[in-house]
Design an enzyme around this catalytic site. Structure first.
Site, PDB file in Angstrom:
ATOM      1  CG  ASP A 189      -9.072  -6.659  -1.310  1.00 37.22           C
ATOM      2  OD1 ASP A 189      -8.043  -6.008  -0.941  1.00 37.22           O
ATOM      3  OD2 ASP A 189     -10.055  -6.074  -1.861  1.00 37.22           O
ATOM      4  CE  LYS A 205       0.296 -10.935   6.331  1.00 36.15           C
ATOM      5  NZ  LYS A 205       1.012 -12.005   6.219  1.00 36.15           N
TER       6      LYS A 205
END
Length: 407
Positions: free
Chosen positions: A199, A221
């Site tokens: 994260d 992403k």
């Protein structure tokens, strides 16, 4: 025995399960050594007129047998191992001689040279027992032991598994941001990972320590496509675990404190993927602490409440009872509340919390970029805007904000 003192001790691991061990003396030495003997499964007989409270408690619970008397000849009969630690020099010498005569390995706390065995400095980490002997320098033994155990625990000492490792996923709470605040177990699992899905709020500095072969995936992403963000992350965890990889899901704070850890655990369970959850230090407590704020303090706050502020109080999705929170007298800690700080403050005031209630906003707590901005509940929204406070930040509301070390 003196003629053998110049020779190095021969290290060996004693398997004492079910075997008789006699301990003479119930003082500090016994207090330190008895837990390990009990953990080894030894049949421990303590002989001593008195004992430390913690030693007495072990006898009361049946972990050891205790005869409340002094040493007498014959006490070491049928013993495999003896620990002599009384304050009676004559009794120690007599017991030591009995051990020699009966060929019972004997440790002497008062005279190592007169003993037939020495106790190494020991430590354990994930099934590995480390035992260090440095002859007559026990402090050095302890220091070497500590260095090895710490290295094994945090992964800085390379000790790869040569047998097949169990694959699966570990949900690891990385703590509030400072890489030193991740748990020992979390750091070790990171060192053993093949894939790390991280994260944004996880301790990023730890990623630089990973070996080159470890695949690091930024959760922000992951291509989401037709999936919701969380569903895509769940799928990535499952995909890599099914490929036989050891996967770590590195989160900020604790996996179960607004971290969606249970959602990921449920998805993994449904897919039949084994999962380990490693708790982390929550920013709700650690960040105020790092900024000098105790969330509880005697005579000031006897409770604290943690709430998410990512949904505004007037949003229909909100499940928070803000009116009830306003009536509480303790500390209120708001996570993810920067954007809605003004609305949160106005709602609390509208339901009775004083506008002059002290407030502190701690941005990027525990990191090198940490800063603290103080306000009151009445000025919170304006102060956050004027000071340009950005997430991640923890908002602390309550009288504890005004407590200082000199108070």
């Amino acid at each position: 025995m003196a003629e053998h003192a110049e020779h190095a001790a021969y290290p060996v691991g004693l398997r004492l399960s079910g075997r008789r061990v006699v301990v003479l003396g119930g003082g500090q030495v016994a207090q330190r050594r008895l837990p390990s003997l009990v953990a080894a499964g030894a049949d421990v007989l303590l002989i001593s007129p008195s004992a430390k409270p913690s030693v007495e408690a072990m006898a009361d619970t049946g972990e050891i047998r205790w005869e409340r008397r002094r040493y007498a000849p014959g006490d070491l009969a049928d013993a495999w191992y003896a620990l002599i630690s009384t304050d009676d020099a004559e009794a120690n010498a007599a017991a030591s001689q009995e051990a020699e005569d009966r060929r019972v390995w004997c440790v002497r706390s008062d005279d190592a040279e007169a003993a037939t065995a020495w106790t190494p400095a020991t430590g354990r980490s994930e099934g590995v027992t480390v035992a260090v002997l440095t002859g007559r320098d026990p402090r050095r033994s302890a220091a070497v032991r500590d260095a090895i155990v710490e290295g094994l625990r945090d992964g800085t000492l390379a000790a790869p598994h040569h047998r097949a490792r169990a694959t699966g996923v570990a949900l690891v709470g990385g703590g509030p941001g400072d890489p030193d605040l991740i748990t020992v177990r979390g750091r070790r699992l990171l060192a053993e990972a093949d894939v790390v899905i991280a994260d944004r709020l996880g301790p990023r500095d730890l990623l630089a320590e990973l070996p080159p072969h470890v695949e690091v995936i930024d959760a922000a992403k992951i291509p989401y496509g037709r999936f919701m963000a969380q569903e895509a992350i769940n799928n990535a965890l499952i995909e890599h675990a099914r490929a036989g990889k050891s996967v770590v899901r590195l989160k900020g704070g604790d996996p179960y404190v607004f971290g969606r850890g249970m959602e990921e655990l449920q998805a993994l369970a449904e897919a039949g993927i084994p999962c380990t959850v490693v708790p982390g230090i929550s920013s709700s407590i650690s960040v105020p602490s790092a900024a000098g704020i105790p969330v509880t303090h005697r005579g000031v706050a006897q409770e604290f409440t943690v709430v998410s502020g990512h949904v505004a109080p007037d949003d229909e999705r909100s499940t928070v009872d803000w009116s009830a929170l306003a009536r509480l007298r303790g500390t209120l800690v708001v996570l993810m509340g920067v954007e809605n700080s003004g609305a949160i403050a106005a709602t609390l005031i509208a339901h009775g919390r004083g506008a002059d209630t002290p407030v502190a906003v701690v941005q990027e707590g525990t990191t090198a970029a940490q800063r603290r901005v103080d306000a009151t509940l009445g000025t919170l929204g304006e102060t956050v805007r004027a000071e340009g406070v950005r997430p991640p930040a923890v908002i602390v509301i309550g009288e504890v904000v005004a407590v200082h070390p000199t108070d």
